[in-house]
Write an enzyme that holds these catalytic residues in place. Structure first.
Site, PDB file in Angstrom:
ATOM      1  N   ARG A   1       0.884  -1.088   0.433  1.00 30.36           N
ATOM      2  CA  ARG A   1      -0.046   0.118   0.201  1.00 30.36           C
ATOM      3  C   ARG A   1       1.062   0.948   0.669  1.00 30.36           C
ATOM      4  O   ARG A   1       0.568   2.900  -0.218  1.00 30.36           O
ATOM      5  CB  ARG A   1      -0.781  -0.047   1.400  1.00 30.36           C
ATOM      6  CG  ARG A   1      -2.181  -1.183   1.066  1.00 30.36           C
ATOM      7  CD  ARG A   1      -3.473  -0.665   1.842  1.00 30.36           C
ATOM      8  NE  ARG A   1      -5.069  -1.347   0.920  1.00 30.36           N
ATOM      9  CZ  ARG A   1      -4.852  -2.653   1.602  1.00 30.36           C
ATOM     10  NH1 ARG A   1      -3.857  -2.775   3.073  1.00 30.36           N
ATOM     11  NH2 ARG A   1      -5.689  -2.973   0.716  1.00 30.36           N
TER      12      ARG A   1
ATOM     13  N   PHE B   1      -8.717   0.876  -6.926  1.00 28.23           N
ATOM     14  CA  PHE B   1      -8.134  -0.262  -5.691  1.00 28.23           C
ATOM     15  C   PHE B   1      -7.144  -0.504  -5.297  1.00 28.23           C
ATOM     16  O   PHE B   1      -7.212   0.047  -4.662  1.00 28.23           O
ATOM     17  CB  PHE B   1      -7.126  -0.416  -8.464  1.00 28.23           C
ATOM     18  CG  PHE B   1      -6.611   0.353  -8.799  1.00 28.23           C
ATOM     19  CD1 PHE B   1      -5.682   1.809  -7.988  1.00 28.23           C
ATOM     20  CD2 PHE B   1      -5.459   0.311 -10.140  1.00 28.23           C
ATOM     21  CE1 PHE B   1      -4.473   2.127  -8.044  1.00 28.23           C
ATOM     22  CE2 PHE B   1      -4.823   1.153  -9.786  1.00 28.23           C
ATOM     23  CZ  PHE B   1      -4.383   1.714  -9.553  1.00 28.23           C
ATOM     24  N   GLU B   2      -7.213  -1.899  -5.271  1.00 31.61           N
ATOM     25  CA  GLU B   2      -6.151  -1.714  -4.454  1.00 31.61           C
ATOM     26  C   GLU B   2      -6.983  -2.050  -2.992  1.00 31.61           C
ATOM     27  O   GLU B   2      -6.174  -1.196  -1.732  1.00 31.61           O
ATOM     28  CB  GLU B   2      -4.315  -1.224  -4.410  1.00 31.61           C
ATOM     29  CG  GLU B   2      -3.615  -1.881  -5.370  1.00 31.61           C
ATOM     30  CD  GLU B   2      -2.321  -1.026  -5.428  1.00 31.61           C
ATOM     31  OE1 GLU B   2      -1.800  -1.372  -3.735  1.00 31.61           O
ATOM     32  OE2 GLU B   2      -1.895  -1.075  -5.902  1.00 31.61           O
ATOM     33  N   GLY B   3      -7.907  -2.044  -2.673  1.00 25.65           N
ATOM     34  CA  GLY B   3      -9.105  -2.504  -1.667  1.00 25.65           C
ATOM     35  C   GLY B   3      -9.698  -1.006  -1.700  1.00 25.65           C
ATOM     36  O   GLY B   3      -8.741   0.144  -1.943  1.00 25.65           O
TER      37      GLY B   3
ATOM     38  N   LYS C   1      -3.358   4.606   3.037  1.00 22.67           N
ATOM     39  CA  LYS C   1      -3.900   4.511   1.548  1.00 22.67           C
ATOM     40  C   LYS C   1      -5.323   5.367   1.405  1.00 22.67           C
ATOM     41  O   LYS C   1      -5.480   5.810   0.980  1.00 22.67           O
ATOM     42  CB  LYS C   1      -4.089   3.354   1.405  1.00 22.67           C
ATOM     43  CG  LYS C   1      -4.363   2.903  -0.672  1.00 22.67           C
ATOM     44  CD  LYS C   1      -5.708   2.922  -0.609  1.00 22.67           C
ATOM     45  CE  LYS C   1      -5.821   2.236  -2.387  1.00 22.67           C
ATOM     46  NZ  LYS C   1      -7.359   2.316  -2.317  1.00 22.67           N
TER      47      LYS C   1
END
Ligand code: FAD
Length: 580
Positions: free
Chosen positions: A270, A390-392, A348
């Site tokens: 992250r 994205f990425e969660g 993030k």
């Protein structure tokens, strides 16, 4: 004495404990990493600096030329986090994130191409790979001969990753993989894929396993480049697996433990996205201040107007505080801390939202020019929008942040009620067994016995430290109150959960900024740090207002009528009050 490396600053804070040692002193890069970073930054200046017009053209074309990817390889940009023994640069998390910051200053498509390779594509191999797997693949991944991609998402499984349908069925000493992965970054040019597939059922949901799949295996193919809103020059494709026979030695980690692999890869990756976001903000501040100085209206540069100064001041606070949080998380990972998932999620969410806001305001400062493709602003707005998805997604990460804290507190509450029973039955013995949590919460809730405090901070930042300590009491009280109010039903109470996440985000950002400013005072003296102290104080005051508001709204809110409005709209699927 708890194991320091097993301590999470935020999870401890929810128990009313300020683990100052975890976040002080502010992490710095080791000298050898600094040296490499300077060299990388200089190389990036010469590689990416003259390319502004190319980046604009590649965005329109929706593709990056193969020759440019070759240049990235030659600059070693695919080997950033790979150990030297395998031919990489061995950058730690902080230095890696800082490198993506430098790349992010120039172009987000380039940053995401490098980031998808290192942050997620091959990170599973670094974290979970056997020695044999590492020796087999890392040397080619370091040179970029092999480019990596992370293949989790499917048409029916994004946030709900456990719903994946790709299957892996054991056949002798091989696994046969079938399925289709969606929106895979680097999909069109990767030859190393970390693929997640179902290898069993658990409560009717996929029990998954991670596999190393390479493009030379029969049955692996990828679709055309997606036509995207932003990051247009980066490769995003489907990756299809049709009866792909993968040797059993390519299982990454343990069979059935793929979910853990996926989550750990995403957690530790992250700071890449955070670093890219900080780089984007620094670039925007440069662009916006130049633009504001040059553009004149009513006989004056627009930089002279309060409304423009307000925007630029805000951008600086956002950038400084984001960098404090992202560097802190990188430092925690480099320092060997094991429990940093909540802090990484906060970094993030915070950095990507600060970048979105900064990009929007920079475009506003540029006026009509900001809307024109000839200028970089609209591209940066488009490129940065995906970061919150994205990425969660930032929604899922907010739920994760707050639910982790509540889970910790809930388990302590059980202990608390057991302890209280002892107190009633045998007061002398009972008080002795009152858990730490119970004692601290009694203090936090009543204010008796004092609350956790920072130690030895410079007087110039003491007021911010005290605000943090006071607001920590809100955090403990809010967690308690929400849990007691909703009990087990908390999972369905997202309005309440979000409020707790917002308080936690503000507190962690404040703590990291305190640490950063203290380090600056230590290094440069209080006078030279005056503007940084101002940043800290302004952030503190704004965060305080938000936290108080979030706390008040736990009991006094419009959650029910707001939900009812949405539910009604879901039923009719339109706006009810059209005037014609
Ligand atoms: C350009 C691009 C590159 C990508 N690269 C990769 C890659 O390299 N590898 C990879 O595996 N994937 C990749 N993805 C996929 C990305 O990770 C997913 O899009 C993301 O996880 C969200 O999933 P989804 O799109 O299915 O949205 P959904 O999960 O359908 O979510 C839709 C909305 O509902 C919200 N939501 C969902 N569930 C809940 C809930 N329980 N409570 C509240 N709100 C909820 C979400 O926050 C979101 O706002 C990429 C996507 C894009 C667009």
């Amino acid at each position: 004495m708890p194991d320091k490396l097993a301590t999470s600053f935020m999870r401890s804070l929810c128990m009313g404990q300020i683990e100052q040692d975890v976040i002080f002193p502010f992490p710095t890069l080791k000298n050898d990493q600094k040296e490499i970073l300077h060299e990388v930054a200089d190389a990036l200046d010469s590689l990416l600096g003259p390319r502004e017009e190319d980046f604009r053209e590649w965005d329109v074309a929706g593709e990056m030329p193969a020759e440019f990817i070759q240049e990235l390889r030659e600059f070693g940009l695919f080997g950033l986090i790979i150990p030297e023994a395998y031919g990489g640069m061995a950058l730690g998390n902080m230095a890696y994130s800082r490198t993506l910051q430098e790349v992010g200053r120039y172009d987000a498509s380039v940053a995401v191409t490098i980031g998808a390779h290192s942050s997620i594509g091959m990170r599973g191999l670094l974290l979970f790979g056997s020695e044999e797997q590492k020796s087999r693949y890392l040397p080619e991944l370091a040179t970029g001969e092999m480019i990596a991609a992370f293949c989790l998402t499917e048409a029916g499984a994004g946030s709900d990753a456990a719903a994946i349908k790709t299957t892996a069925v054991k056949n002798g000493d091989h696994w046969i993989l079938n399925g289709s992965k969606l929106w895979i970054t680097n999909g069109g040019m990767a030859s190393f894929y970390t693929v997640f597939a179902r290898t069993g059922e658990k409560d009717g949901r996929g029990k998954m396993t991670a596999f190393i799949v390479t493009s030379d295996m029969q049955g692996v193919s990828f679709g055309p480049h997606e036509d995207k809103m932003g990051l247009r020059a980066s490769s995003t494709t489907t990756v299809n697996l049709d009866e792909v026979s993968v040797p059993a030695e390519n299982v990454l980690g343990e069979v059935g433990k793929g979910f853990k692999v996926a989550m750990q890869v995403l957690n530790s990756g992250r700071t890449g996205l955070g670093g890219g976001s900080v780089g984007g903000m620094k670039r925007l501040i440069g662009l916006a201040t130049k633009q504001a100085n040059e553009r004149r209206t009513f006989g004056q540069p627009i930089a002279s107007y309060g409304l423009i100064k307000e925007k630029v001041g805000r951008m600086i606070i956002d950038c400084y505080t984001s960098e404090a949080v992202v560097s802190m998380v990188g430092g925690l990972i480099d320092g060997g801390y094991e429990e940093y998932a909540v802090e990484a999620a906060i970094s993030k969410v915070y950095a990507t939202e600060c970048l979105s806001h900064t990009a929007d305001e920079a475009l506003q400062i540029a006026g009509g020019n900001g809307f024109m493709r000839e200028y970089p602003y609209e591209r940066i707005v488009r490129d940065s929008r995906i970061n919150r998805i994205f990425e969660g997604t930032n929604e899922i990460l907010r739920l994760f942040i707050a639910l982790t804290a509540m889970n910790d507190v809930a388990s302590q509450l059980k202990e608390l009620s057991a302890s209280m029973k002892d107190v009633l039955n045998d007061p002398i013995k009972g008080f002795g067994v009152l858990s730490d949590y119970a004692r601290k919460h009694a203090q936090l809730r009543t204010g008796i016995g004092g609350t956790a405090k920072f130690q030895n901070l410079h007087p110039a930042i003491q007021a911010s430290a005290e605000s943090f300590e006071n607001e920590t009491r809100y955090l403990a009280q809010a967690t308690d109150r929400i849990l007691r109010k909703h009990g087990k039903n908390i999972i369905g109470k997202q309005f309440a959960t979000k409020r707790l996440a917002e308080i936690m985000i503000d507190l962690f950002v404040l703590a990291c900024t305190l640490s950063r400013v203290q380090a600056s005072i230590d290094a440069n003296g209080v006078e030279k740090a005056a503007k940084e102290i101002d940043i800290l104080q302004m952030f503190t005051r704004e965060a305080q207002v938000r936290m108080k508001q979030n706390f008040r709204r736990i009991d006094n809110n419009d959650d029910e009528p707001l939900k009812a409005l949405a539910e009604d709209a879901f039923e009719v699927e339109r706006f009810r009050w059209d005037t014609i």
